[in-house]
Design an enzyme around this catalytic site. Structure first.
Site, PDB file in Angstrom:
ATOM      1  N   GLU A  16       0.815  -1.210   0.000  1.00 54.37           N
ATOM      2  CA  GLU A  16       0.000   0.000   0.000  1.00 54.37           C
ATOM      3  C   GLU A  16       0.854   1.269   0.000  1.00 54.37           C
ATOM      4  O   GLU A  16       0.516   2.255  -0.667  1.00 54.37           O
ATOM      5  CB  GLU A  16      -0.909   0.043   1.237  1.00 54.37           C
ATOM      6  CG  GLU A  16      -1.951  -1.062   1.341  1.00 54.37           C
ATOM      7  CD  GLU A  16      -1.400  -2.310   2.051  1.00 54.37           C
ATOM      8  OE1 GLU A  16      -0.180  -2.559   2.000  1.00 54.37           O
ATOM      9  OE2 GLU A  16      -2.212  -3.044   2.646  1.00 54.37           O
ATOM     10  N   LYS A 118      24.025   0.176  -0.118  1.00 55.77           N
ATOM     11  CA  LYS A 118      23.484  -1.000   0.564  1.00 55.77           C
ATOM     12  C   LYS A 118      23.647  -0.947   2.077  1.00 55.77           C
ATOM     13  O   LYS A 118      24.687  -0.550   2.581  1.00 55.77           O
ATOM     14  CB  LYS A 118      24.183  -2.256   0.043  1.00 55.77           C
ATOM     15  CG  LYS A 118      23.524  -2.739  -1.191  1.00 55.77           C
ATOM     16  CD  LYS A 118      24.089  -4.057  -1.635  1.00 55.77           C
ATOM     17  CE  LYS A 118      23.474  -4.417  -2.952  1.00 55.77           C
ATOM     18  NZ  LYS A 118      22.372  -5.358  -2.818  1.00 55.77           N
ATOM     19  N   ARG A 530      10.651   0.908  -3.953  1.00 56.87           N
ATOM     20  CA  ARG A 530      10.986  -0.271  -4.747  1.00 56.87           C
ATOM     21  C   ARG A 530      11.052  -1.534  -3.885  1.00 56.87           C
ATOM     22  O   ARG A 530      11.723  -1.573  -2.859  1.00 56.87           O
ATOM     23  CB  ARG A 530      12.313  -0.076  -5.466  1.00 56.87           C
ATOM     24  CG  ARG A 530      12.599  -1.216  -6.398  1.00 56.87           C
ATOM     25  CD  ARG A 530      13.786  -0.990  -7.283  1.00 56.87           C
ATOM     26  NE  ARG A 530      14.330  -2.272  -7.703  1.00 56.87           N
ATOM     27  CZ  ARG A 530      13.764  -3.054  -8.629  1.00 56.87           C
ATOM     28  NH1 ARG A 530      12.663  -2.656  -9.252  1.00 56.87           N
ATOM     29  NH2 ARG A 530      14.292  -4.209  -8.940  1.00 56.87           N
ATOM     30  N   CYS A 531      10.323  -2.556  -4.338  1.00 54.33           N
ATOM     31  CA  CYS A 531      10.317  -3.835  -3.628  1.00 54.33           C
ATOM     32  C   CYS A 531      10.760  -4.931  -4.583  1.00 54.33           C
ATOM     33  O   CYS A 531      10.555  -4.827  -5.789  1.00 54.33           O
ATOM     34  CB  CYS A 531       8.905  -4.162  -3.147  1.00 54.33           C
ATOM     35  SG  CYS A 531       8.247  -2.922  -2.041  1.00 54.33           S
ATOM     36  N   ASP A 614      27.025 -13.771 -16.452  1.00 52.30           N
ATOM     37  CA  ASP A 614      26.993 -12.515 -15.697  1.00 52.30           C
ATOM     38  C   ASP A 614      27.201 -12.752 -14.205  1.00 52.30           C
ATOM     39  O   ASP A 614      26.559 -13.614 -13.619  1.00 52.30           O
ATOM     40  CB  ASP A 614      25.622 -11.834 -15.862  1.00 52.30           C
ATOM     41  CG  ASP A 614      25.419 -11.298 -17.271  1.00 52.30           C
ATOM     42  OD1 ASP A 614      26.385 -10.786 -17.852  1.00 52.30           O
ATOM     43  OD2 ASP A 614      24.275 -11.379 -17.773  1.00 52.30           O
ATOM     44  N   HIS A 656      30.319 -10.402 -16.862  1.00 50.65           N
ATOM     45  CA  HIS A 656      29.961  -8.981 -16.791  1.00 50.65           C
ATOM     46  C   HIS A 656      29.720  -8.607 -15.335  1.00 50.65           C
ATOM     47  O   HIS A 656      29.158  -9.380 -14.570  1.00 50.65           O
ATOM     48  CB  HIS A 656      28.709  -8.703 -17.622  1.00 50.65           C
ATOM     49  CG  HIS A 656      28.073  -7.390 -17.299  1.00 50.65           C
ATOM     50  ND1 HIS A 656      28.639  -6.194 -17.658  1.00 50.65           N
ATOM     51  CD2 HIS A 656      26.938  -7.081 -16.622  1.00 50.65           C
ATOM     52  CE1 HIS A 656      27.879  -5.205 -17.218  1.00 50.65           C
ATOM     53  NE2 HIS A 656      26.845  -5.713 -16.578  1.00 50.65           N
ATOM     54  N   GLU A 680      31.325  -2.186 -15.579  1.00 48.51           N
ATOM     55  CA  GLU A 680      30.848  -0.811 -15.442  1.00 48.51           C
ATOM     56  C   GLU A 680      31.966   0.099 -14.955  1.00 48.51           C
ATOM     57  O   GLU A 680      32.538  -0.137 -13.900  1.00 48.51           O
ATOM     58  CB  GLU A 680      29.692  -0.795 -14.435  1.00 48.51           C
ATOM     59  CG  GLU A 680      29.182   0.584 -14.104  1.00 48.51           C
ATOM     60  CD  GLU A 680      28.104   0.552 -13.026  1.00 48.51           C
ATOM     61  OE1 GLU A 680      27.181  -0.271 -13.125  1.00 48.51           O
ATOM     62  OE2 GLU A 680      28.206   1.354 -12.101  1.00 48.51           O
ATOM     63  N   HIS A 709      22.352   3.994 -17.545  1.00 49.30           N
ATOM     64  CA  HIS A 709      21.309   4.311 -16.570  1.00 49.30           C
ATOM     65  C   HIS A 709      20.621   5.621 -16.880  1.00 49.30           C
ATOM     66  O   HIS A 709      19.677   6.007 -16.201  1.00 49.30           O
ATOM     67  CB  HIS A 709      21.895   4.330 -15.160  1.00 49.30           C
ATOM     68  CG  HIS A 709      22.517   3.013 -14.803  1.00 49.30           C
ATOM     69  ND1 HIS A 709      23.843   2.739 -15.058  1.00 49.30           N
ATOM     70  CD2 HIS A 709      21.988   1.888 -14.283  1.00 49.30           C
ATOM     71  CE1 HIS A 709      24.104   1.501 -14.694  1.00 49.30           C
ATOM     72  NE2 HIS A 709      22.999   0.959 -14.217  1.00 49.30           N
TER      73      HIS A 709
HETATM   74  N1  GLN Z   1      22.819  -9.714 -19.299  1.00 47.92           N
HETATM   75  C1  GLN Z   1      22.101  -8.856 -18.401  1.00 47.92           C
HETATM   76  C2  GLN Z   1      21.437  -7.746 -19.188  1.00 47.92           C
HETATM   77  O1  GLN Z   1      21.997  -7.344 -20.185  1.00 47.92           O
HETATM   78  C3  GLN Z   1      23.003  -8.245 -17.364  1.00 47.92           C
HETATM   79  C4  GLN Z   1      22.261  -7.400 -16.390  1.00 47.92           C
HETATM   80  C5  GLN Z   1      23.084  -6.869 -15.253  1.00 47.92           C
HETATM   81  O2  GLN Z   1      24.261  -6.823 -15.294  1.00 47.92           O
HETATM   82  N2  GLN Z   1      22.454  -6.454 -14.216  1.00 47.92           N
HETATM   83  O3  GLN Z   1      20.388  -7.255 -18.825  1.00 47.92           O
HETATM   84 ZN    ZN Z   2      25.268  -4.869 -15.559  1.00 46.36          ZN
END
Ligand code: GLN
Ligand code: ZN
Length: 773
Positions: A16, A118, A530-531, A614, A656, A680, A709
């Protein structure tokens, strides 16, 4: 003996609060309407706890966004950039609060949000306090008082919860040079003391001060700060009973510090730090004091039923030494981290009664705490509550749904060579160069393409039965073919199939592996509104059938270029799920590792030459104590290697990573021995690369060249600049060109424009390097 609770989920059993705050932010409901929803949730929470028989019920554990942000507002730590939003009127406080959490952008005002990170080793994120050298604190918000009064009007004298002053400072960040935030303690304490005095004068008997920093490696400065803070508090409000709450780990070297603080009660977490109990109970000073010990026996962070036998043994052991009157029973931590209510899971096909009987969500955990309090000291062996509990525990211990001999055997049979590729990277690189025929600075993407409403609709319609399996697969195939043509036109070197069939990178695999279940309402707050609904790993994990081969093989059959297979790694699957507590995390991760290994091998058999596994969550699995890092990193890296090492040298393994800074675990990243890592770095302007350079990272690497992002399209020049920067520290033959994460959350037009610029930059770089040579 009293029972108490440290905190309760606050988003509401039907989310809610999420819905109401999002409506408020969108201007669809007003402040009163939002506050009304908040009040209803608080009242219901108090009522639920009262009905469950909890003696000391918390207040101020509720939050409209985050309890650390609440603390910043409470003590007036409001960064200067929000000054224009402070006008002394309490009705503006809410907008100031949300501006700090989310930023504001409307005509004339454009203020950035505060940072988020976090909360210890959980998946909850808090708003990071910002401190300056001349930081002033003064009491700003009355939230804690208002909630205490509100509960009192309901006839409940609550135990207000505040984040302790030392942990509060520790969790913040210095926003300018030249000072240490812990030195602000003496400025901060008077505000805490003022609030504590007021709560006492209004009739509060107990206050819970959370100092989870006591389970971390603390510097001497922080240890002294704790001593000083609690001495001052004790002196100022000697009659207020302070319950000092520690959780998420054992006290270890902070034990005597914690037991000697002048407080009325100490709470310890017995689910993640069982060893603290014997240590406290052999501490002479503690035994001889009048302090209470609160036993966190019910796991606040997982979904399993409590084993009453085990908990009652802990309680008995404690009672034998310090006496019943000095014992409190509680969950290990706030219940914020567990889903709301198991009774809401009504779909027996999804969660079968047998499995459901092993679980307890927040509401059920309250009942456990209260039952344990009642049973202790009685002749409980034949008590129905006890025997039913033990039956459930026994059923879980022996169920063939959980325990699969073959899976366990396979894990035990793992040999050293199963972690090793046939040859080392140097040899593999030569073979791959010849077989894959990739150009210098190969380009690729991270896996997912924009998840449009149409694509989401396809999956939803399959679930609802509006589309048949065949129709659904045809439509997904169309999407894949479209995206392949599109990538070929752009000139990308290693293509992806786009992940259109996936809802979420963990859920997708959880749904195809055995040993996982999903809930319908098991939401847990991640940050603000966000949940997330984590999958639950309940049993030995096995892969009944290939999970991704069908789509990857289809994609590869439809392009002359290389198409990357796309998998989620074992550590990330573990990290983003509720996990078993009946075997070490390592064992579960190895089981998942073997399942992924089988998939990798099957992809290779199906003709896939490049496979990405990943592991974005590998860094966040790090234990809180540094002394435990090595062990974790060893098995985490091993689990990844296990999943990757089943293929021939010519098959190129990618991984990744994102969401974290990786500088401090760079050697473990190298030890994963992926042929290529895409990572990243673009937000930090490639700062991370210095770490890779210093370390002399041996394998190929694609530092993300733009931030996915944001919808902003990076220019060719910006990307070129970053690539040139990268080339200074990475050998040309090892450098890949790619965005910094998957493109799932973006729209198609900006994705196309960004990737077009990325490819142009790669081409320009190739030309300039060719000229130089
Ligand atoms: N392979 C996933 C994607 O491209 C990797 C997502 C991630 O690193 N959070 O969405
Ligand atoms: Zn990623």
């Amino acid at each position: 003996m009293l029972s108490h609770n440290l905190g309760y989920p606050r988003v509401g059993s039907q989310r809610e609060l999420k819905k109401a705050s999002e409506q408020y932010w969108a201007g669809k409901i007003d402040r009163d309407a939002l506050q009304k929803v908040a009040r209803q949730i608080r009242h219901r929470n108090w009522e639920t706890q009262q009905q469950s028989g909890i003696d000391l019920i918390p207040s101020n554990d509720f939050s409209l966004y985050d309890q650390v942000l609440d603390t910043s507002l409470l003590v007036g730590a409001i960064p200067e950039r929000y000054n224009q939003l402070i006008d002394g009127k309490s009705n503006r406080e809410l907008d100031l609060y949300f501006a700090m959490a989310r930023g504001v952008q409307r005509e004339g005002v454009d203020i950035k949000a505060m940072e988020m990170t976090k909360w210890f080793d959980t998946n909850y994120h808090y708003i990071v306090p910002e401190f300056i050298k001349n930081q002033k604190f003064n009491r700003y918000s009355d939230k804690v008082i208002l909630e205490f009064e509100d509960a009192r009007q309901q006839g409940i004298i609550t135990k207000p919860v505040l984040l302790g002053p030392v942990t509060y400072l520790l969790l913040g960040k210095e926003k300018e040079e030249g000072f240490d935030r812990i030195d602000l303690l003496d400025q901060l304490l008077p505000v805490y003391i003022e609030i504590l005095k007021e709560l006492a004068s209004r009739g509060a008997e107990w206050i819970q001060l959370d100092e989870p920093c006591l389970v971390l490696d603390l510097t001497d400065k922080y240890k002294i700060a704790l001593e000083s803070a609690y001495a001052q508090i004790h002196e100022a409000v000697p009659n207020l009973r302070i319950l000092l709450a520690t959780y998420f780990g054992a006290l270890e070297d902070n034990l005597s510090l914690a037991t000697n603080l002048p407080v009325a009660a100490l709470h310890i977490d017995l689910t993640r730090g069982e060893e603290s109990l014997s240590a406290v109970l052999s501490d002479r000073d503690f035994i001889n004091s009048t302090k209470l010990l609160s036993l966190g026996v019910v796991d606040g962070r997982n979904i399993w039923k409590n084993d009453y036998k085990k908990s009652l043994d802990f309680i008995q052991k404690t009672v034998d030494i310090i006496g019943e009157n000095r014992v409190l029973i509680a969950p290990s931590s706030s219940l914020l981290h567990s889903p709301h209510d198991l009774d809401l899971e009504k779909n027996e096909e999804v969660l079968t009664p047998e499995i459901k009987n092993w679980m307890a969500f927040a509401k059920q955990k309250l009942a456990e705490v209260s039952t344990l309090t009642k049973l202790s000291g009685t002749d409980y062996i034949k008590n129905k509550l006890f025997t039913t509990n033990q039956k459930a525990i026994e059923s879980r211990r022996t169920s063939t749904l959980i325990h699969k001999t073959l899976v366990k055997k396979r894990v035990t049979a793992i040999e050293l060579q199963d972690f090793e590729r046939k040859n080392n990277f140097g040899a593999r690189q030569i073979i791959q160069l010849e077989k894959l025929k990739l150009p210098l600075f190969p380009s690729t993407t991270i896996g997912s393409f924009p998840q449009t409403d149409d694509v989401r609709q396809l999956r939803a319609n399959l679930k609802k039965g509006i589309l048949t399996q065949q129709e659904y697969e045809n439509r997904i195939e169309e999407e894949i073919v479209k995206s392949l043509r599109w990538q070929e036109d752009l000139g990308i070197d290693v293509l992806v199939h786009g992940e259109f069939e996936r809802n979420d990178m963990v859920e997708y695999f959880g749904e195809s592996l055995s040993g996982f279940v999903f809930t319908q309402n098991g939401w847990v707050q991640s940050y603000g509104s966000r949940c997330v609904k984590p999958p639950i790993i309940y049993g030995d994990v096995e892969r009944p059938a290939p999970m991704t081969v069908r789509w990857s093989a289809f994609a590869q059959a439809n392009s002359d270029k290389l198409v990357k297979g796309m998998l989620t790694g074992p550590v990330t699957i573990l990290q983003w799920s509720f996990v078993r507590d009946d075997q070490p995390r390592k064992d579960t991760t190895f089981q998942i590792g073997l399942a992924i290994r089988d998939e990798v091998v099957d992809l290779e058999k199906a003709g896939i030459k490049v496979i990405q596994i990943d592991e974005p969550a590998i860094r966040e699995g790090l234990p809180l104590r540094k002394s435990a890092w090595k062990n974790y990193l060893k098995w985490a890296v091993d689990a990844f290697r296990l999943s990757a090492a089943g293929v021939a040298d010519q098959t190129q393994i990618h991984t990744h990573m994102c969401y974290s800074e990786f500088n401090d675990i760079i050697d473990s990243i190298a030890a994963m021995d992926a042929d290529v890592i895409t990572i990243e770095t673009s937000r930090s302007q490639m700062e991370l690369l210095d770490a890779f350079a210093d370390f002399n990272y041996p394998n190929e690497i694609g530092p993300g060249v733009y931030d996915i992002h944001s919808p902003r399209v990076p220019t060719i020049e910006e990307i070129t600049l970053l690539l040139e920067k990268a080339l200074k520290v990475i050998p040309a033959r090892n450098l890949w060109v790619n965005p910094d994460c998957g493109l799932k959350t973006r729209k198609w037009p900006e994705t196309e424009a960004a990737l077009r610029n990325m490819i142009s930059a790669a081409n320009l770089l190739r030309e300039s390097v060719a000229i130089e040579q």
